[in-house]
Write an enzyme that holds these catalytic residues in place. Structure first.
Site: not given
Ligand code: PMP
Length: 307
Positions: A159
């Site tokens: 991220k």
């Molecule tokens: N894909 C992307 C590109 C994201 O930014 C997120 C949010 N973090 C997710 C998927 C979902 O991840 P998570 O369930 O860990 O929040």
């Protein structure tokens, strides 16, 4: 509901909200050299509880490593303890938690090695990004005209703040076109993920989701795979073209900010009967039981702020 709180945690210290500032000449700001997480803290019968806190802080540290930071002052355990301290200090019953590690450098060049990682954690009260009606009725999505990252151009497992320009382009386009969310295809044209959510598709009672190689490994995605299996559903990872979305009985997306939400229409085509499907509803229900502290998996996945 704004993003204000009494305190923001900055490099080990709880600062009043207005004092948690960074200088204008910060590489993290100019080039997006930063990594972040989004985490939710839910109200439960035992007080506020943070969902999968350690997994989020582990992914944060892994994102920093992928970006190139070679050493960090805090490990996932330190960061988890800091998040608990912050939520407690702010007194929120529920909130969204945003840790960020950014490059602070005396030079504004394009290398990580000339600077230091700095860490902040904020939290604020934030409901579902789409709102309660969408949780009940689902969202409308388009296939974005923007392609999702190629994993050798932007590191899709991390991220990284700079990566989110791609999400912001797609989300802004989607909303300006009158949709709620954008579904993004990978550079080969296969379904990847949304701007901040992973995606699941149901055909004839079978659930599929795009494989992990080029997407963010969502922590909610992982939770839903476990919950779907608990409920007896078969779930497989497979490559999908956009046409497989159009013919699906159900599509749903998930993420920390979005939680679990049905997609009722894609590119003006109703999905299934255009309403939230029964499998989506089952999984959504299990998810809210987990985060509400009433599911058998709750204790394994929740960190209670009161200890
Ligand atoms: N894909 C992307 C590109 C994201 O930014 C997120 C949010 N973090 C997710 C998927 C979902 O991840 P998570 O369930 O860990 O929040």
């Amino acid at each position: 509901m704004g993003i204000e709180s009494d305190f923001i945690w900055m490099d080990g210290v709880l600062l009043p909200y207005d004092q948690a500032v960074v200088p204008f000449l910060t590489s993290g700001l100019h080039y997006g050299i930063a990594v972040f997480e989004g985490i939710r803290c839910y109200p439960t019968g035992r007080g506020p509880a943070i969902f999968r806190l350690n997994e989020h802080m582990t992914r944060l540290v892994e994102s920093a490593k992928i970006l190139g930071f070679r050493s960090l002052p805090y490990n996932p355990g330190d960061l988890s303890r800091a998040a608990v301290e912050l939520v407690r200090a702010n007194g929120f019953a529920s909130c969204y938690i945003r840790p960020l590690i950014y490059l602070s450098s005396p030079k504004l060049n394009l290398s990580i090695d000339d600077g230091q990682p700095r860490t902040g954690i904020a939290c604020w009260e934030w409901g579902n990004i789409y709102g309660p009606d969408f949780l009940k009725n689902g969202v409308r999505a388009n296939i974005s005209s923007y392609t999702r990252h190629h994993p050798n151009i932007a590191m899709t497992k991390a991220k990284i703040s700079g990566n989110y320009a791609n999400s912001i382009l797609a989300k802004t386009e989607s909303e300006r076109l009158g949709f709620d969310e954008a579904i993004m295809l990978d550079p080969q044209g296969y379904v990847a993920e949304c701007t901040g959510e992973n995606l699941f598709v149901v055909h004839d009672g079978q659930i599929s989701t795009p494989p992990l190689a080029a997407i963010l490994e969502g922590i909610t995605r992982d939770a839903l795979i476990h919950l779907a299996a608990d409920l007896g559903y078969s779930i497989t990872e497979r490559m999908m073209g956009r046409d497989m979305l159009y013919t699906a009985d159900e599509v749903f997306v998930c993420g920390t900010a979005a939680e679990v939400v049905a997609v009722r229409e894609i590119d003006f085509r109703p999905i299934g009967n255009g309403q939230i499907g029964s499998i989506t509803a089952d999984i959504q229900k299990a998810f809210y039981e987990v985060v509400g502290g009433t599911h058998p998996r709750s204790d394994g996945w929740l960190t209670y702020v009161s200890g």
